[in-house]
Design a protein around this motif. Structure first.
Motif, short mmCIF file in Angstrom:
data_model
loop_
_atom_site.label_atom_id
_atom_site.label_comp_id
_atom_site.label_asym_id
_atom_site.label_seq_id
_atom_site.Cartn_x
_atom_site.Cartn_y
_atom_site.Cartn_z
N VAL A 211 0.86 -1.18 0.00
CA VAL A 211 0.00 0.00 0.00
C VAL A 211 0.90 1.23 0.00
O VAL A 211 1.90 1.28 0.73
CB VAL A 211 -0.93 0.03 1.23
CG1 VAL A 211 -1.90 1.21 1.16
CG2 VAL A 211 -1.70 -1.28 1.36
N PHE A 212 0.57 2.23 -0.81
CA PHE A 212 1.35 3.46 -0.81
C PHE A 212 0.48 4.64 -1.23
O PHE A 212 -0.63 4.47 -1.74
CB PHE A 212 2.59 3.35 -1.71
CG PHE A 212 2.31 2.95 -3.13
CD1 PHE A 212 2.00 3.90 -4.09
CD2 PHE A 212 2.37 1.62 -3.51
CE1 PHE A 212 1.75 3.54 -5.41
CE2 PHE A 212 2.14 1.25 -4.82
CZ PHE A 212 1.83 2.21 -5.78
N LEU A 213 1.00 5.82 -0.96
CA LEU A 213 0.28 7.07 -1.23
C LEU A 213 0.82 7.74 -2.48
O LEU A 213 2.04 7.82 -2.68
CB LEU A 213 0.43 8.02 -0.03
CG LEU A 213 -0.10 9.45 -0.19
CD1 LEU A 213 -1.62 9.44 -0.31
CD2 LEU A 213 0.35 10.32 0.97
N LEU A 214 -0.07 8.23 -3.32
CA LEU A 214 0.27 9.08 -4.45
C LEU A 214 -0.48 10.40 -4.28
O LEU A 214 -1.59 10.42 -3.75
CB LEU A 214 -0.11 8.42 -5.77
CG LEU A 214 0.73 7.21 -6.20
CD1 LEU A 214 0.17 6.58 -7.46
CD2 LEU A 214 2.19 7.61 -6.40
N GLU A 215 0.13 11.48 -4.72
CA GLU A 215 -0.46 12.80 -4.52
C GLU A 215 -0.65 13.53 -5.83
O GLU A 215 -0.10 13.15 -6.87
CB GLU A 215 0.41 13.62 -3.57
CG GLU A 215 0.53 12.99 -2.19
CD GLU A 215 1.36 13.81 -1.23
OE1 GLU A 215 2.60 13.81 -1.38
OE2 GLU A 215 0.77 14.47 -0.35
#
Length: 227
Positions: A211-215
């Motif tokens: 799981v990871f965050l993209l902005e």
């Protein structure tokens, strides 16, 4: 015509014939041929634990339902194709995060399935993503009906109720079953409860995930490896 003149004419004709034959003869040297440029191919390799899937860094592409989202910009170029495992994946939300889940999408990629939760607002979301034996709804504790033999439950933190001033309304699907998936059987979006929202993913088998965050825009990406 005198004999001497005749002899001279015949000699000239013979020399001319020999010169012509030398110009029109077949050259025994073969003509040059272009050397074929070798074609280099790469075979995707999968390392378990957490693509591309790929021996090369994937190029950025819109994370639409038919196209997977780009990988994080800071991921090393020599990272394994799918650096993940089955252990819980967690990240803290930023202080004062005020985010609204607005859409839930799916994309299949070479080597993994991808679920994307779009959010709007301020701050960065956090999450706790882990395999659970029985998926249960936050607050009520009721069992979530979900297809598949394994369940990956992701709790997204830093979200706000849709009734709050400035909050956005969720317009995505509540439940869907992607036909093109590798291991994902069904995805369910849960209601917001006390600053968090739930995403339940039913799988045909328990697989490594990340799981990871993209902005820009803000979105949480959940990748599940498929053989």
């Amino acid at each position: 015509m005198r004999r001497s003149q005749l002899a001279r004419v015949l000699a000239v004709a013979a020399v001319s014939a020999m010169f012509t034959a030398g110009c029109t003869g077949v050259n025994p040297k073969p003509s040059a041929t272009a050397t074929a440029t070798p074609v280099v191919t790469s075979t995707p390799t999968v390392s378990s634990p957490s693509a591309t899937t790929q021996t090369a860094t994937p190029s950025a592409a819109p994370d639409s339902p038919s196209t997977a989202a780009p990988l994080p910009a800071d991921e090393p170029a020599n990272a394994p194709p799918f650096p993940a495992d089955t252990a819980p994946d967690t990240s803290a939300a930023s202080a004062g995060a005020f985010l609204s889940p607005v859409n839930l999408r799916f994309g299949v990629h070479d080597g993994y399935d991808r679920v994307v939760l779009d959010l709007e607002g301020t701050g960065q979301p956090g999450w706790v993503s882990q395999y659970v034996d029985v998926p249960r709804a936050e607050g009520s504790g009721s069992v979530v009906d979900l297809a598949g033999t394994a369940c990956l439950q992701t709790t997204v933190k830093g979200v706000t109720y849709p009734t709050e001033v400035g909050a956005k309304t969720y317009v995505g699907p509540q439940r869907f079953s992607p036909a093109s998936a590798g291991v994902v059987k069904e995805v369910v979006y849960g209601a917001v409860f006390e600053g968090q929202a739930e995403v339940y993913i039913g799988l045909s088998s328990k697989q490594p995930f990340r799981v990871f965050l993209l902005e820009n825009p803000t979105r949480i990406v959940i990748d599940i490896y498929h053989p």
